[in-house]
Design an enzyme around this catalytic site. Structure first.
Site, mmCIF file in Angstrom:
data_model
loop_
_atom_site.group_PDB
_atom_site.id
_atom_site.type_symbol
_atom_site.label_atom_id
_atom_site.label_comp_id
_atom_site.label_asym_id
_atom_site.label_seq_id
_atom_site.Cartn_x
_atom_site.Cartn_y
_atom_site.Cartn_z
ATOM 1 N N TYR A 136 0.817 -1.204 0.000
ATOM 2 C CA TYR A 136 0.000 0.000 0.000
ATOM 3 C C TYR A 136 0.855 1.261 0.000
ATOM 4 O O TYR A 136 0.454 2.301 -0.528
ATOM 5 C CB TYR A 136 -0.939 0.021 1.216
ATOM 6 N N LYS A 190 3.134 -15.406 3.982
ATOM 7 C CA LYS A 190 3.237 -16.271 2.794
ATOM 8 C C LYS A 190 4.724 -16.561 2.580
ATOM 9 O O LYS A 190 5.286 -16.330 1.503
ATOM 10 C CB LYS A 190 2.608 -15.579 1.583
ATOM 11 N N ASP A 222 -3.274 -18.289 2.787
ATOM 12 C CA ASP A 222 -4.358 -19.022 2.147
ATOM 13 C C ASP A 222 -4.973 -20.042 3.097
ATOM 14 O O ASP A 222 -6.198 -20.216 3.147
ATOM 15 C CB ASP A 222 -3.876 -19.689 0.860
ATOM 16 N N ASP A 246 -5.907 -6.730 5.450
ATOM 17 C CA ASP A 246 -7.061 -6.119 4.803
ATOM 18 C C ASP A 246 -8.040 -7.199 4.358
ATOM 19 O O ASP A 246 -9.256 -7.116 4.585
ATOM 20 C CB ASP A 246 -6.579 -5.302 3.603
ATOM 21 N N ASP A 250 -11.716 -8.472 6.480
ATOM 22 C CA ASP A 250 -13.009 -8.420 5.796
ATOM 23 C C ASP A 250 -13.656 -9.800 5.749
ATOM 24 O O ASP A 250 -14.880 -9.932 5.853
ATOM 25 C CB ASP A 250 -12.832 -7.875 4.380
#
Length: 356
Positions: A136, A190, A222, A246, A250
């Site tokens: 970001y 990851k 994942d 993020d 959600d």
């Protein structure tokens, strides 16, 4: 106690107004509120989504109670002037690097979750997300690839210092009342693919040496997404970076059944005379389609105000009272349209105040 109230756009002013009424009803002494423009309304009034006067107000306060930003009429503006840049700007300018987002299925609302009721009842976790690094805020751009086509690129990076800083927040949360399941921390990355995640994992492991009482585990993002849905009871605190946080936060909010119940805190290193300086906001957006209609559920903003009392003012008892009042209101059938009910914004706020 100086609080900068930044209602913003859409339903922001409506839900923020009810949260302020709850704070006032809680009988807090020496409460001083300042209100400023932010987001689309700030652009229209001042030519920028985060005007200097609003930023100054925020810096001089002990905490910020934030509504929401987003205005479809501003969608055609250049990126730097869009309403959403206000929240990114506040995080950056105020050094708010740690986002705390609890996700919990309240008793009696299991049927609203897309999960089966037996799994939904076990979802009660806290996601600690790093806010000021990752893709970001990394370099980004567009170039022409070897085959002559357009190619977009973004740089993901984390320094050991940034990772260690957010890890300390997560370890403290795992030890405190912030965690629904104390002493349990899962770091999500990851590392099997990304060098950034290799640094992340190794730094978190190193930081864990100062917290031998915390049960630390690691999980690929994942798998974490799958586990939040299939076996959420295993999680107490989840620590992760900006991009993964993020997405996972959600995901967790969707599993709760309504974003109208989810609060958040964004904290930094700055300490005030009362506690840790922070920005507190509901996770829902500005919902322009229902703005001004009195339909929005203010509970997420009210719960954000409770988090503010806990973290920025050290008022655990008062924070718990507000949270209990929200839970009691839900148990008594006070529900907005997002929960399948017909109570409006003001009615929900009044119900919470009555139960204080």
């Amino acid at each position: 106690m100086k609080i900068a109230v930044l209602p913003g756009d859409g339903i922001g002013p409506e839900v923020t107004r009810e949260a302020v009424k709850v704070l006032e009803a809680a009988g807090l002494a020496d409460l001083t509120l300042f209100e400023g423009d932010v987001g689309g309304i700030a652009y229209k009034n001042h030519g920028h989504p985060l005007p200097d006067e609003t930023l100054t107000m925020a810096r001089e306060a002990d905490a910020i109670l934030f509504g929401a930003v987003g205005d479809p009429s501003c969608d055609a503006l250049e990126r730097s002037l869009r309403p959403e840049q206000a929240i990114l700007g506040l995080r950056k300018e105020l050094g708010l690097f740690a986002n705390l987002r609890p996700a919990k299925v309240y008793k009696g609302l299991e049927h609203l979750s897309p999960l089966t009721p037996d799994i939904a009842t076990t979802l009660d976790l806290l996601i600690v997300r790093e806010l000021t690094g990752d893709v970001y805020f990394g370099d980004k751009g567009e170039r022409i690839a070897v085959d002559g086509s357009r190619e977009g690129w973004d740089m993901m990076s984390y320094t050991e210092t940034e990772v260690r800083r957010i890890a300390q927040v997560a370890f403290r949360a795992a030890r405190s009342g912030d965690s629904p399941k104390k002493q349990r921390l899962c770091s999500v990355d990851k590392a099997n693919v990304l060098e950034t995640s290799q640094v992340w994992r190794e730094t978190v492991k190193d930081a864990a040496g100062a917290h031998p009482d915390i049960d630390l585990s690691h999980m690929y993002v994942d798998n974490a997404a799958m586990q939040i849905i299939s076996n959420p009871s295993q999680f107490g605190v989840i620590l992760t970076g900006n991009l993964f946080g993020d997405i996972l936060s959600d995901l967790a909010s969707a599993a709760v059944g309504s974003i109208g119940l989810l609060a958040s805190a964004s904290l930094g290193d700055r300490q005030t005379a009362h506690g840790t300086y922070g920005l507190y906001e509901p996770i829902h957006g500005s919902a322009p389609d229902i703005a001004g209609q009195g339909k929005a559920n203010p509970m997420a903003t009210i719960l954000s105000a409770a988090m503010m009392l806990r973290h920025s003012f050290g008022m655990e008892t008062e924070a718990a009272r507000i949270e209990a009042a929200v839970e009691r209101a839900l148990a008594d059938g006070i529900r907005g349209a997002d929960l399948g009910g017909d109570h409006g914004t003001q009615a929900i706020g009044a119900a919470v105040r009555e139960r204080l």
